[in-house]
Structures are given as C-alpha cells and as structure tokens.
Scaffold this motif. Structure first.
Motif, PDB file in Angstrom:
ATOM      1  N   PRO A 134      -4.323 -11.760   6.531  1.00  7.19           N
ATOM      2  CA  PRO A 134      -4.190 -10.653   5.571  1.00  7.19           C
ATOM      3  C   PRO A 134      -3.227 -10.997   4.444  1.00  7.19           C
ATOM      4  O   PRO A 134      -2.191 -11.624   4.672  1.00  7.19           O
ATOM      5  N   ALA A 135      -3.578 -10.580   3.233  1.00  2.55           N
ATOM      6  CA  ALA A 135      -2.784 -10.938   2.057  1.00  2.55           C
ATOM      7  C   ALA A 135      -1.539 -10.073   1.959  1.00  2.55           C
ATOM      8  O   ALA A 135      -1.575  -8.872   2.244  1.00  2.55           O
ATOM      9  N   ALA A 136      -0.425 -10.689   1.557  1.00  2.71           N
ATOM     10  CA  ALA A 136       0.819  -9.948   1.386  1.00  2.71           C
ATOM     11  C   ALA A 136       0.693  -8.968   0.230  1.00  2.71           C
ATOM     12  O   ALA A 136       0.176  -9.301  -0.828  1.00  2.71           O
ATOM     13  N   ALA A 137       1.163  -7.734   0.445  1.00  4.47           N
ATOM     14  CA  ALA A 137       1.134  -6.713  -0.603  1.00  4.47           C
ATOM     15  C   ALA A 137       2.559  -6.208  -0.832  1.00  4.47           C
ATOM     16  O   ALA A 137       3.521  -6.923  -0.605  1.00  4.47           O
ATOM     17  N   THR A 138       2.679  -4.964  -1.269  1.00  7.68           N
ATOM     18  CA  THR A 138       4.006  -4.430  -1.585  1.00  7.68           C
ATOM     19  C   THR A 138       4.851  -4.283  -0.329  1.00  7.68           C
ATOM     20  O   THR A 138       5.973  -4.762  -0.242  1.00  7.68           O
TER      21      THR A 138
ATOM     22  N   LEU B 108      -2.547  -6.662   3.564  1.00  6.36           N
ATOM     23  CA  LEU B 108      -3.880  -6.062   3.504  1.00  6.36           C
ATOM     24  C   LEU B 108      -4.941  -7.074   3.911  1.00  6.36           C
ATOM     25  O   LEU B 108      -4.887  -8.237   3.512  1.00  6.36           O
ATOM     26  N   GLU B 109      -5.919  -6.625   4.679  1.00  8.65           N
ATOM     27  CA  GLU B 109      -7.018  -7.494   5.075  1.00  8.65           C
ATOM     28  C   GLU B 109      -7.908  -7.783   3.873  1.00  8.65           C
ATOM     29  O   GLU B 109      -8.222  -6.894   3.090  1.00  8.65           O
ATOM     30  N   SER B 110      -8.318  -9.043   3.770  1.00 14.52           N
ATOM     31  CA  SER B 110      -9.238  -9.439   2.709  1.00 14.52           C
ATOM     32  C   SER B 110     -10.635  -9.594   3.293  1.00 14.52           C
ATOM     33  O   SER B 110     -10.843  -9.455   4.503  1.00 14.52           O
TER      34      SER B 110
END
Length: 919
Positions: A131-135, A139-141
């Motif tokens: 999952p991509a790093a967010a704030t 989040l899963e891509s």
C-alpha cells in the motif's frame, strides 16, 4: 516449511533474480511445483525470461496483449493465456486491470482450494505492491489489490525487494500478509521469530571472498559543479517568489494540497531541464487562464487525490507518466484560486523564459559536455570508458539527446533508453553497452528512470551521472544499482551529482539560503550524503528524507533531520536486519558445493563427454576444439550448426550485440568475466538435450539401444576375492494423490557365485568397493560368464534390491511421519499465533478511531476496510486449521515405494580379470 514463502530483501545488485531462480529450480526438481508465474515491472520481463533460460534452462513465456492475440489465432478465441503454459511472466501493470485481470479472474477459483490451484508466485520489486504511503495511513493501490486477489491461489510465494520497509507499519505488514497470510496480518506488527523464517536480507558491504576481501566495489560520490548564470539564478528566485505567493493565498484551505503538488512538480522539472519545466508550466498556465476556477467540493478533493496518487505511481512508459502528471496538474489547477495581477505578471515572466530557453544549452548541459570531454575524450579522442546518465523526465531525455547530437556526441557513440521503447530495442541497446568497448563503439547511455529498473549495465561501465538529484532516495539507489552490482569488474564506481560551482561536500555550510539555486543544491547534496550512510535503512528512512526534501523545496523547512527516523529504523531493523558474518557461512557452502561436484562427478570433462556421446548417438557432427586467448587447449569448442530440436538447444550462442556465433566451454573458470565464450552448464539446453537422449537410449529395447546399463570394473584383490554385482536403483516414495514424497538412488548387491548369490547387507562395504573400482577392458568370455551368473541368480538379486528398498522405506516411514507431524504442528502453531495477535490488535484498535474525523475520507475508509479484513481473517482461522491439516494428512497418506533398477556394475578382482571360470 510445508509451503515456501520467502521475502528476498537483499541489497540492490546482489542477485535476487538468481536466488529466486535457485528456489524455483529446487521446487521443480523436488516435484513440489510445476507451474510458475512471475509478476514484475514491464521493463524486467525480458530480463527474467533470459535469466531463467540462460541460468536454469527454464522456458518462460511473456503474457501480454500480443501473446493473447497470437494464442487466440492458434487455439481459438476462448483460449486463456493463464492456462496456456506452466511457466509465465507478466507485467504487474498489464495484469492489474483490463483484459489481463478479466482473463485471470476467469480461471481463479471463487474460494481458496486445498491444494492451491497454482504453485509458485514470484513478485519482483515487491515494494511496488505494498500500500502506498499517504498523509496518515497507507492506501491500497491497484497493484496491492491484484496481488491480494492472486496470492491466495499459490502454494509458494517469493517476493523480491531491496527496500521492503517504507517506514509505514500498515504498508510493511500488508506486504507481509500478501506474502504469507498464515504468519502475518495487515496492521499487526510481525513476530520476529516468524519474520526471520521467511526473510533473507544481506548487504553488498557484508559480502566477502574466501580471503575476507570485499566482493563489491567501493562507491565514490562526486560533484558535478555547475556555473549557473545570473539569468538562471533569477528564474529560480522568481519561481520561488511565485510559488510562495500562491501558497500563501491558499494556506489553510482545501486548495493547499493540490497547489503544493503543482509547485513541487514545477520546481523538480526546473531542476531537471528548461524543456521539462516549459511543458508543465504551459499546462498549468493554460488551465489557470482557461476560466475562473470553481469552488472545490469534497468530491473534487477525492478526484484530485486520486489523480495525484496516479501521477506518483511508477510507470514503465514515460508517456503514460507524463500524461498522468499533466492530468493531475490540470485537475489541481482547476481547483486553484484565481491569479492576482502580481502573480499573473510573474507567471508571464516565467513563461517567457521557459519558451525562450527550452531548446537551448543551459549551464548544466555545458557542465555535462565538459565532463564528457574530460573523462571520455581527454585528448580529443574517445577512450574505452563509458558513462550512464539518468534523468527522471522524458522531456529532459529528449533535450539532452538533441544537445549531445548537436555537439558531436551522437551517432554510434550515444545510445538511449526510455520506457516507450520496444523490449527488443531495449535489449539491443543493453547488449551494445554491455559488450566490450573494442566491439561496440557506444560510450554514452542516456536513460530515463522508467527504463532503468533492474537493467544490468556494469560490465564495462563504472561512471554514472544523475542529471538531476532525485527527491526520492529509493530512485537514486535504483539508478546507482545499475553499475554498482554483481559483475562490476572495477574496484570503484563513481557517481556524479549536480551541484553549484564551489560546492565542497567536506565543508557544507548550511547557511546558503533555500530557494536560491545554490542553497537548494546544497540541501539536496546533504540528502545524498545522508542516504549513502543509511543504505541499510533506506526503505524506512528514505521516505522521511523524501518528505523533508519536499518541505524544504516548498520553503517550509531549512534543516535535514533524520534522527527520529533513524531511531525508528533501528527499532524496525530487528524486523529487516541484514545477515552479518557471512564469510564463514559462504566458506561452508562453498565446501558443500565442491563436495557435491566431486561426489556426483560434475567436472567439466564429464559434462563435455556426455554431450559428445549424445551428438555421436544422434549422428550429428562433433564439437570441434578451438583456441581462445588465455584459454587452455581443450577447454573451448565450436558447436556445429545443428538442425531441428538440436538447433533450438543451441539458441543463445550468438553474441547479443554482434550476432557472431560464439564457442562454448564447460568450465566455469574459463567463462568467468568473458562474453566471447558461452558457458554450457548442467541446465543449459544443449546439456539437457544430451542427457534426455542418453536416458532414452538407456531405456530402449535391447535390439535397438546404443547404450547399455551394464559395466564391468576391477577391484584390488585385497578388497575382493570373487566377482560381485552392485545394483544402482531409483527409489521413489509417493503418498496420497501420487505426491512424490521422497526420491533417492540406492545401492544393493552381493557376491556372485556360479550357482549362488550372497547379499552384502552392509551398504558401506558395498559403497567402498564401488568407490575403489576402476574401469577395465572386458573380453567377451568374461562378460558371458558374468552374464550367465547374473541370469542364474536374477531372482535372488532382485530380492536383494527389494530388501534394500524395504529397509529404506522402513526408515523413511518414520522420517516422513515426523515430517508430517512437524508440518501440521508448525501450521497449527502459526495459525494459533496469528489468531492471538489479530485478537490483540482488534482489542487495541479502538483508540485509532478517535481522530478519524481529521483524516482524509479515503484514508478513513481504508482503515475501516483493514479492520473488517482482520475480523474476517480471524473468523476463517478455525476452518482453515482443519483444511490445512487434512491437506497435509492427504499428501502423506499410504506411502508407497517404487523401485526402478538403473544400472548394473559387475565387480571383479583385478588379478582375475579375464580368468573367471564357472565352478
């Protein structure tokens, strides 16, 4: 392990592809797997295919749109590529959506089956599926969801990544869950003991040879000094003023996120080249001037965030990356505040400069041209040195290509690599750059990041230039790894980074003002130096450095502080710690390898002899000895042009660049470090073809076979006073569903009299006799007598063979039973531990929801989905324990031994050779 799940997290350039190939080959040889699927970035598909073919003799097919079209023409419109061949390779971006995903779902069972439908799943560059790093929350891509769909249907999983931990707990744990959902669960920190059972991590700096000397080169960081003009300083200063003014006008509003994205992109592209900057600025200006921006809604905010996430994904094709970035710029600009008069004037000045200079040579290009003159043409003539230049943007790539060509650095001296090239074009460029400088004139390789992942460029190159310093340290390390990797022949590699003139890395002042071009360069170079000191922790500290670079370039930070990140990395290091003190282990493994080669007689001469005999039996022309510089006579051979299947077995002898057919050698030492000779190893197609023919001949009927399974050997008189016979047999033990549980060669036999046979029950004694036996020329009379005795006592000899098999089976039954109980016990313990950790995580998850209202909606939803997934996983565990235990019991049920006599060795006393008489 009942299933082989491994996270191979070795350093960049350490040979993860080969390690994965060894595991695949072992599982195939042990009959624990048949089907293999490799999921990797598009640019690595051909590399995987070639490595598996050249190193392991395994044919893989690449599944893409062209493959599907060809398959349908050959097999009909309903043919599914995922069941068309047992070994497949495909791009993660091709499978994650569209036709690739639809066809995959067509053949996947609706639920996990026991045993699994497929065998081995390999995911290369596995950090891309985390999952991509967010704030605040990862989040899963689409890539994450693809592997989550795919992985449960494979028995064995191999994940490869040099940077498995990106500093986000939920991202790392999700990656581990995708690897092995019986040991790990998303958001739940892993048990160290379980993690160490599935993870392999070693750093290049820890690999030494038998003498304790480093195997990999020393990396030297260099500065490419740039004498910026006053006009270039002014335009950087103007961009800083423009972005600062715009940022102030949206501070604290929902417009801030999109505005920051545009400003960061403008600054990155200005650092890269005037052309890259001009393209993005034009899109930004066009959208701003199109009309009055609308008031952003919650839906607009979600659209913007998704567009930015898409633009930050890794693409194998820069054109798609550019499209995604420009789309995100357009969406963000549509939701920006209107321009004021001052801002409009600054934008006009920026545009005027960009359009004027986008096709001109700037100070950086001049510095690069000067570098080329200094290092590649020191006396006005080309030397044998080579250099790779990397840039992030295709626009900069085109810009530099034009400049090099216009300044006499084009033609056959310059090669280019970018993501829009066809695989065959990429391979041709790579082959030329990897070829000896005496053979290929290319000296400069201009490449983009999208084309660089996983490509090997180290054969004759130890110079690399970063056209711009990447803000993402992982990208920088990927670039460096193209030449700083296994196979680099120089003791040092040199990496140049652009800095302003007068910069001294030993005297970083820290007082140069950020926003000014000198200060920005100093900050980026400080980040480079920091990255070089924390390479082992790059996965977790790198994102922190990247975030701080963004903040600094937006004027919100002046320092580089990784103290907290390094402290967290030290804690996380217990999860991703590299193996140390490898010298003794490597020495032990090397001893085992030498011992195995000796025991199985795997010397080059025997492999050569097997190929020679096979060619003779097939009535093909023989190998012809040839002379090569620095190669002993009888070590290199010319392979004749062969027809049919033999011709296919010699594919790859042509030099990848010149196309000239190369000689072969069976000796690893001869082939080491050379590309003018091909190593023909045990798994090479030519050897495999030869061994298949020899096996076929051995098992043919007596009246047509050309090879026999009987030999006569002499033993010293003090060891044997009468003839004996030794039988080599293949023992195969199968369980439920005919699963192969065990396979080995057994030796049985005894003393052979005229009218009797006395079994030698001590296997050690029989092995000693066979070991001391030597080839002997056997006359017809002697062989006739031995044959007669064998036929008279055949029933007793067969009984001895079966007795040996029964003895082995009796011993193996206990071994197999212990193995079965161990596998079941391990599975139950793993699942019990998982249930406990998930239960604890769910009990402790309540406080996470307290601040959810402050999170972006998409991240709130992702956390809720993860919590629900944990609850569902916990509910499945009891039934899964029953199913897994039943599957193991079934595999080991009713072990049955099958014996296949392979070879007969008659042993006679040396003094009695030719004198054995019937008595």
């Amino acid at each position: 392990m009942a299933r082989v799940n491994l996270l191979i997290a070795d350093d960049v350039g350490l040979g993860k592809t080969i390690e994965a190939g060894l595991v695949i080959q072992e599982l195939l040889v042990r009959h624990r797997a048949r089907s293999v699927m490799i999921v990797c970035p598009a640019t690595l598909q051909v590399k995987w295919q070639m490595e598996m073919q050249e190193k392991f003799g395994l044919e893989f097919r690449i599944v893409d749109t062209d493959y599907v079209k060809t398959l349908r023409r050959e097999r009909g419109i309903h043919a599914n590529p995922w069941t068309s061949f047992p070994r497949l390779i495909s791009s993660m971006d091709w499978i994650k959506s569209g036709e690739g995903l639809r066809l995959l779902k067509d053949i996947l069972p609706p639920h996990v089956t026991y045993p699994r439908k497929f065998d081995i799943l390999v995911v290369d560059e596995a950090h891309n599926v985390a999952p991509a790093a967010a704030t605040r929350y990862a989040l899963e891509s689409q890539r994450t969801r693809l592997i989550r769909t795919l992985a449960p249907h494979f028995s064995h999983r191999l994940f490869l990544s040099a940077t498995p931990h990106n500093g986000y707990q939920e991202s790392f744990t999700s990656l581990l869950e995708l690897l092995d959902d019986q040991r790990f669960a998303r958001t739940v920190m892993p048990d160290e003991r379980q993690l160490h059972r599935v993870m392999v991590r070693r750093m290049k700096s820890d690999i030494v040879d038998a003498d304790g000397q480093p195997v990999f080169p020393v990396r030297r960081l260099q500065c490419l000094e740039i004498a910026y003009s006053d006009e270039e300083r002014d335009i950087h200063r103007l961009l800083r003023e423009f972005t600062a003014t715009r940022a102030h006008s949206v501070k604290g509003t929902r417009y801030e996120f999109g505005t920051d994205f545009v400003h960061m992109l403008l600054k990155k592209r200005l650092f890269s080249s005037p052309m890259a900057f001009a393209i993005t600025l034009a899109k930004h200006r066009e959208t701003l001037l199109r009309g009055r921006p609308r008031i952003a809604t919650a839906l607009d905010d979600r659209i913007l965030r998704k567009a930015i996430v898409r633009s930050e994904e890794e693409y194998s094709d820069e054109e798609k990356a550019e499209e995604a970035q420009l789309e995100a710029v357009e969406v963000a600009t549509e939701m920006a505040v209107a321009l004021g008069e001052t801002e409009r004037a600054m934008l006009d000045r920026l545009t005027e400069w960009a359009e004027k200079h986008k096709n001109r040579v700037d100070a950086k290009a001049k510095a690069i041209l000067h570098w080329l003159d200094t290092y590649l043409k020191p006396d006005g003539k080309w030397n044998d040195k080579r250099v790779v230049l990397f840039t992030e943007y295709r626009a900069t790539h085109v810009w530099l290509h034009q400049i090099f060509t216009a300044n006499g650095y084009g033609g056959d001296r310059l090669a280019i690599l970018h993501g829009s090239m066809r695989p065959d074009e990429r391979e041709a460029v790579k082959a030329a750059f990897q070829a000896n400088p005496d053979v290929a004139p290319v000296r400069i390789l201009l490449a983009t990041d999208a084309a660089s992942e996983g490509i090997d460029l180290q054969n004759h190159c130890n110079y690399l230039i970063h056209v711009e310093i990447p803000w993402n340290p992982n990208v920088m390390e990927q670039r460096n790894g193209r030449i700083d990797r296994h196979g680099q022949r120089q003791k040092e590699v040199f990496i140049w980074h652009p800095v302003s003139q007068g910069f001294d890395p030993r005297k970083i002042s820290g007082h140069r003002r950020l926003g000014e071009i000198e200060g920005d360069h100093e900050y980026l170079m400080r980040a480079v130096l920091k990255v070089d000191t924390i390479r082992e922790d790059l996965g977790s500290v790198g994102p922190v450095i990247a975030k701080q670079i963004e903040e600094a370039m937006l004027g919100r930070r002046t320092g580089l502080d990784t103290g907290a990140a390094e402290a967290n990395a030290a804690k996380a290091r217990r999860f991703v710690a590299a193996e140390r003190k490898l010298q003794e282990r490597i020495a032990r493994l090397h001893e085992k390898l030498v011992e195995a080669k000796r025991d199985f007689h795997l010397d080059p001469e025997n492999v050569h002899r097997a190929v020679e005999i096979a060619l003779e039996l097939a009535e093909k022309p023989p190998l012809k000895s040839v002379s090569l510089s620095d190669v002993p006579n009888g070590k290199a051979f010319e392979v004749p042009v062969l027809p049919g299947s033999w011709g296919r077995a010699t594919v790859g002898l042509e030099h990848p660049h010149t196309g000239v057919r190369r000689p072969i050698t069976f000796d690893h030492e001869v082939a080491k470090g050379r590309d003018d000779v091909v190593l023909v190893h045990l798994e090479h197609k030519l050897v495999q073809m030869s061994l298949r023919l020899l096996r076929e001949e051995i098992w043919k009927l007596d009246d047509v076979k050309l090879l026999h399974r009987v030999t006569v050997r002499a033993v010293p008189d003090e060891e044997l006073d009468r003839p004996a016979v030794a039988i080599w047999s293949r023992l195969v033990v199968t369980g439920g569903g005919h699963h192969r549980l065990h396979e080995e060669l057994t030796l049985s036999g005894g003393e052979l009299e005229h009218k009797s046979f006395r079994r030698i029950a001590q296997v050690g004694k029989l092995e000693a006799l066979v070991e001391k036996a030597e080839p002997v020329s056997c006359g017809d009379d002697l062989f006739a007598i031995l044959k007669d005795r064998f036929e008279r006592n055949e029933e007793a000899i067969r009984a001895a063979v079966e007795a040996r098999s029964r003895e082995r089976l009796k011993y193996l039954e206990n071994t197999l039973n212990r193995r079965k109980e161990s596998e079941i016990g391990d599975l139950m313990a793993v699942l019990d531990d998982l249930a406990k950790t998930i239960g604890k995580e769910l009990a402790d998850s309540g406080p996470q929801f307290v601040q959810l209202t402050l999170w972006p909606e998409e991240e709130r939803n992702q956390l809720k989905r993860d919590i629900e997934a944990l609850k569902a996983r916990l509910a499945r565990i009891p039934e899964e324990k029953k199913s897994e235990a039943a599957a193991v019991e079934s595999r080991y049920a009713d072990p049955t031994a099958r014996t296949f006599p392979v070879a007969v060795v008659f042993l006679v006393p040396r003094s009695s050779t030719g004198k054995v008489r019937p008595t």
